[in-house]
Design a protein around this motif. Structure first.
Motif, PDB file in Angstrom:
ATOM      1  N   LEU A 196       4.932  -4.304  -5.865  1.00 37.37           N
ATOM      2  CA  LEU A 196       3.574  -4.499  -6.360  1.00 37.37           C
ATOM      3  C   LEU A 196       2.539  -4.191  -5.280  1.00 37.37           C
ATOM      4  O   LEU A 196       1.560  -3.472  -5.508  1.00 37.37           O
ATOM      5  CB  LEU A 196       3.425  -5.940  -6.844  1.00 37.37           C
ATOM      6  CG  LEU A 196       2.128  -6.330  -7.532  1.00 37.37           C
ATOM      7  CD1 LEU A 196       1.980  -5.604  -8.850  1.00 37.37           C
ATOM      8  CD2 LEU A 196       2.076  -7.835  -7.754  1.00 37.37           C
ATOM      9  N   VAL A 197       2.764  -4.711  -4.084  1.00 31.33           N
ATOM     10  CA  VAL A 197       1.830  -4.485  -2.978  1.00 31.33           C
ATOM     11  C   VAL A 197       1.814  -3.014  -2.580  1.00 31.33           C
ATOM     12  O   VAL A 197       0.753  -2.410  -2.399  1.00 31.33           O
ATOM     13  CB  VAL A 197       2.212  -5.370  -1.776  1.00 31.33           C
ATOM     14  CG1 VAL A 197       1.345  -5.034  -0.558  1.00 31.33           C
ATOM     15  CG2 VAL A 197       2.068  -6.851  -2.139  1.00 31.33           C
ATOM     16  N   ALA A 198       3.000  -2.416  -2.450  1.00 35.85           N
ATOM     17  CA  ALA A 198       3.083  -1.019  -2.017  1.00 35.85           C
ATOM     18  C   ALA A 198       2.448  -0.076  -3.028  1.00 35.85           C
ATOM     19  O   ALA A 198       1.808   0.918  -2.669  1.00 35.85           O
ATOM     20  CB  ALA A 198       4.540  -0.634  -1.781  1.00 35.85           C
ATOM     21  N   ALA A 199       2.614  -0.371  -4.321  1.00 36.49           N
ATOM     22  CA  ALA A 199       2.042   0.490  -5.357  1.00 36.49           C
ATOM     23  C   ALA A 199       0.522   0.486  -5.332  1.00 36.49           C
ATOM     24  O   ALA A 199      -0.124   1.484  -5.667  1.00 36.49           O
ATOM     25  CB  ALA A 199       2.544   0.056  -6.735  1.00 36.49           C
ATOM     26  N   LEU A 200      -0.068  -0.640  -4.942  1.00 37.13           N
ATOM     27  CA  LEU A 200      -1.530  -0.752  -4.881  1.00 37.13           C
ATOM     28  C   LEU A 200      -2.108  -0.284  -3.559  1.00 37.13           C
ATOM     29  O   LEU A 200      -3.321  -0.102  -3.434  1.00 37.13           O
ATOM     30  CB  LEU A 200      -1.946  -2.205  -5.132  1.00 37.13           C
ATOM     31  CG  LEU A 200      -1.690  -2.744  -6.549  1.00 37.13           C
ATOM     32  CD1 LEU A 200      -2.002  -4.235  -6.610  1.00 37.13           C
ATOM     33  CD2 LEU A 200      -2.511  -1.982  -7.586  1.00 37.13           C
ATOM     34  N   LEU A 201      -1.247  -0.091  -2.558  1.00 38.02           N
ATOM     35  CA  LEU A 201      -1.716   0.285  -1.220  1.00 38.02           C
ATOM     36  C   LEU A 201      -2.619   1.515  -1.204  1.00 38.02           C
ATOM     37  O   LEU A 201      -3.646   1.522  -0.524  1.00 38.02           O
ATOM     38  CB  LEU A 201      -0.494   0.501  -0.308  1.00 38.02           C
ATOM     39  CG  LEU A 201      -0.780   0.964   1.128  1.00 38.02           C
ATOM     40  CD1 LEU A 201      -1.516  -0.138   1.896  1.00 38.02           C
ATOM     41  CD2 LEU A 201       0.531   1.332   1.842  1.00 38.02           C
ATOM     42  N   PRO A 202      -2.294   2.596  -1.945  1.00 39.10           N
ATOM     43  CA  PRO A 202      -3.160   3.777  -1.897  1.00 39.10           C
ATOM     44  C   PRO A 202      -4.598   3.519  -2.339  1.00 39.10           C
ATOM     45  O   PRO A 202      -5.510   4.284  -1.966  1.00 39.10           O
ATOM     46  CB  PRO A 202      -2.465   4.757  -2.854  1.00 39.10           C
ATOM     47  CG  PRO A 202      -1.045   4.337  -2.848  1.00 39.10           C
ATOM     48  CD  PRO A 202      -1.086   2.843  -2.740  1.00 39.10           C
ATOM     49  N   LEU A 203      -4.840   2.476  -3.125  1.00 34.44           N
ATOM     50  CA  LEU A 203      -6.198   2.198  -3.591  1.00 34.44           C
ATOM     51  C   LEU A 203      -7.106   1.712  -2.476  1.00 34.44           C
ATOM     52  O   LEU A 203      -8.314   1.555  -2.669  1.00 34.44           O
ATOM     53  CB  LEU A 203      -6.164   1.172  -4.725  1.00 34.44           C
ATOM     54  CG  LEU A 203      -5.537   1.672  -6.038  1.00 34.44           C
ATOM     55  CD1 LEU A 203      -5.440   0.545  -7.046  1.00 34.44           C
ATOM     56  CD2 LEU A 203      -6.328   2.839  -6.605  1.00 34.44           C
ATOM     57  N   LEU A 204      -6.540   1.476  -1.291  1.00 35.06           N
ATOM     58  CA  LEU A 204      -7.386   1.177  -0.128  1.00 35.06           C
ATOM     59  C   LEU A 204      -8.219   2.389   0.269  1.00 35.06           C
ATOM     60  O   LEU A 204      -9.257   2.255   0.906  1.00 35.06           O
ATOM     61  CB  LEU A 204      -6.517   0.742   1.059  1.00 35.06           C
ATOM     62  CG  LEU A 204      -5.768  -0.592   0.908  1.00 35.06           C
ATOM     63  CD1 LEU A 204      -4.871  -0.823   2.110  1.00 35.06           C
ATOM     64  CD2 LEU A 204      -6.756  -1.737   0.742  1.00 35.06           C
ATOM     65  N   GLY A 205      -7.744   3.581  -0.105  1.00 37.26           N
ATOM     66  CA  GLY A 205      -8.492   4.797   0.207  1.00 37.26           C
ATOM     67  C   GLY A 205      -9.564   5.081  -0.825  1.00 37.26           C
ATOM     68  O   GLY A 205      -9.331   4.938  -2.032  1.00 37.26           O
ATOM     69  N   GLU A 206     -10.716   5.483  -0.370  1.00 36.34           N
ATOM     70  CA  GLU A 206     -11.833   5.740  -1.282  1.00 36.34           C
ATOM     71  C   GLU A 206     -11.526   6.886  -2.238  1.00 36.34           C
ATOM     72  O   GLU A 206     -11.935   6.864  -3.409  1.00 36.34           O
ATOM     73  CB  GLU A 206     -13.092   6.070  -0.482  1.00 36.34           C
ATOM     74  CG  GLU A 206     -14.343   6.224  -1.328  1.00 36.34           C
ATOM     75  CD  GLU A 206     -15.580   6.553  -0.522  1.00 36.34           C
ATOM     76  OE1 GLU A 206     -16.618   6.833  -1.128  1.00 36.34           O
ATOM     77  OE2 GLU A 206     -15.497   6.509   0.735  1.00 36.34           O
ATOM     78  N   GLU A 207     -10.780   7.912  -1.752  1.00 36.80           N
ATOM     79  CA  GLU A 207     -10.460   9.049  -2.621  1.00 36.80           C
ATOM     80  C   GLU A 207      -9.675   8.614  -3.840  1.00 36.80           C
ATOM     81  O   GLU A 207      -9.888   9.107  -4.949  1.00 36.80           O
ATOM     82  CB  GLU A 207      -9.651  10.097  -1.848  1.00 36.80           C
ATOM     83  CG  GLU A 207     -10.373  10.649  -0.625  1.00 36.80           C
ATOM     84  CD  GLU A 207      -9.928   9.943   0.635  1.00 36.80           C
ATOM     85  OE1 GLU A 207      -9.629   8.722   0.568  1.00 36.80           O
ATOM     86  OE2 GLU A 207      -9.888  10.589   1.698  1.00 36.80           O
TER      87      GLU A 207
END
Length: 402
Positions: free
Chosen positions: A387-398
């Motif tokens: 769950l955490v890893a899947a959401l990690l990319p959303l830290l990037g603005e792009e």
């Protein structure tokens, strides 16, 4: 998100050059899906030794990982059409060679391992070309539909091909199953002959090492790609091993082998259903949508650890299949539309390498971890990590804007 109710774009896609690629890719995947099952059953049928099977399967995956980046460089330098034709021809020869050995009762482990290495190497050169050739065949506005169609055929094939391989091995023998498998690679190569020639290596192209370094620089400069690739590496590390090892153990303890088979069938239905639905959907922010729905595959892991009851795990697996399919389709589409076309195969190869390299480690580590802290607890911890890893990319603005 909007819905396109018109069937015309789908019919148009399946005509002409993408239609030939769709047919060739489907046949290619049928052969690839048959290979693991047919090869496993055939080796066990011929030798009866699990050690032999482990060596043959390892020989198939190791060159795939070792040569994936080289395959990405070649797919950006040369005609992707020719690379796909060559890779399928080599696979046909390698798998056909194993079939001949088994049909003539000349089982030799060393030769079969060598041919398995060749087949694995061919896959390393085909994989980057398969993703990167799609934008050469359809317009950017049709890429999501094209990827959804490819995903749908892939999920259907993964349901049918193992069963076909098992039936052939049980009735005609492992050698004939592999012979049919080799024939599917030949047919795929023939279908790929209908594709346009595409790009070829420039006489002034830089050395392959420099090309690889340049591809790494492009990959690293696209932070949304690099961050998501790291996310996929973690996701595979906490998912593949626990699901394939702990899943049958925990579910079978409640519902027997039939329960685990039902779970896998329901999950496959979710994968296939969302592939069909995605043909009609248009996502305004595909990257963000893919990442948000990409958390759903964490649910089956959590259900395994918390319950293990087949019907609960099956319901979670169905939802997970929906999320996994949308995540994969939107990711392929994003790479094909936002990565520079001349570097797409190399970037795809780096992405695949990050994703695949954690899988063997996951499979090796899950058993000892389950023995140390308990299978249910490992499944829950892996579900939370997913769950955490899947959401990690959303830290990037792009990703949030995409």
């Amino acid at each position: 998100m909007t819905t396109d109710l018109s069937a015309t774009p789908v019919r148009r896609l399946l005509r002409g050059r993408f239609g030939w690629f769709f047919a060739g890719r489907t046949v290619d995947m049928f052969g690839s899906s048959m290979t693991t099952v047919a090869l496993s059953l055939a080796v066990l049928q011929a030798s009866g030794r699990a050690t032999d099977l482990g060596l043959v399967l390892a020989a198939n995956i190791v060159p795939m990982l070792a040569l994936l980046l080289l395959g990405g460089v070649l797919a950006d330098r040369a005609s992707r059409r020719l690379l796909l034709i060559a890779a399928n021809s080599v696979s046909a020869a390698a798998v056909g060679g194993i079939a001949v050995m088994l049909l003539t009762d000349r089982y030799h482990l060393a030769v079969i391992v060598a041919l398995s290495l060749v087949a694995g190497a061919a896959g390393a050169f085909a994989s980057p070309a398969l993703r990167a050739i799609v934008p050469e065949l359809v317009a950017d506005t049709d890429l999501q539909r094209a990827n959804a169609l490819l995903a749908g055929s892939g999920h259907a094939v993964r349901i049918l091909a193992p069963t076909a391989a098992g039936l052939l091995t049980a009735t005609a023998g492992g050698g004939w199953a592999l012979a049919v498998d080799a024939g599917s690679y030949v047919l795929a190569a023939v279908l790929f002959l209908r594709l346009p020639a595409g790009s070829r290596t420039s006489p002034t192209a830089p050395a392959m090492g420099r090309d690889l370094v340049a591809g790494w620089r492009v990959f690293r400069s696209l932070r949304w790609v690099a961050l998501t690739s790291v996310s996929f590496a973690v996701v595979n590390a906490v998912n593949v091993g626990p699901w394939n090892v702990l899943g049958p153990m925990l579910v079978s303890s409640h519902g027997g082998p039939l329960g685990w088979g039902a779970v896998l069938s329901v999950r496959a239905a979710g994968l296939l259903l969302m592939s069909i639905v995605a043909v009609r959907l248009v996502f305004r922010r595909p990257l963000r949508t893919g990442r948000l729905l990409g958390v759903l595959p964490a649910l089956p892991l959590l259900a395994l650890g918390v319950s293990g009851e087949p019907w609960i795990v099956a319901a979670a697996a169905f939802a997970g299949g929906l999320g996994f399919t949308i995540s994969a389709i939107t990711w392929d589409t994003a790479l094909q539309t936002r990565v520079p076309r001349e570097a797409l195969s190399r970037v795809s190869a780096f992405d695949d390498l990050f994703s695949f390299v954690a899988i063997p480690l996951s499979q090796l580590a899950v058993g000892p971890l389950a023995a140390a802290v308990g299978a249910g607890r490992v499944a829950v911890l892996c579900g939370v990590a997913y769950l955490v890893a899947a959401l990690l990319p959303l830290l990037g603005e792009e990703m949030r804007r995409g």
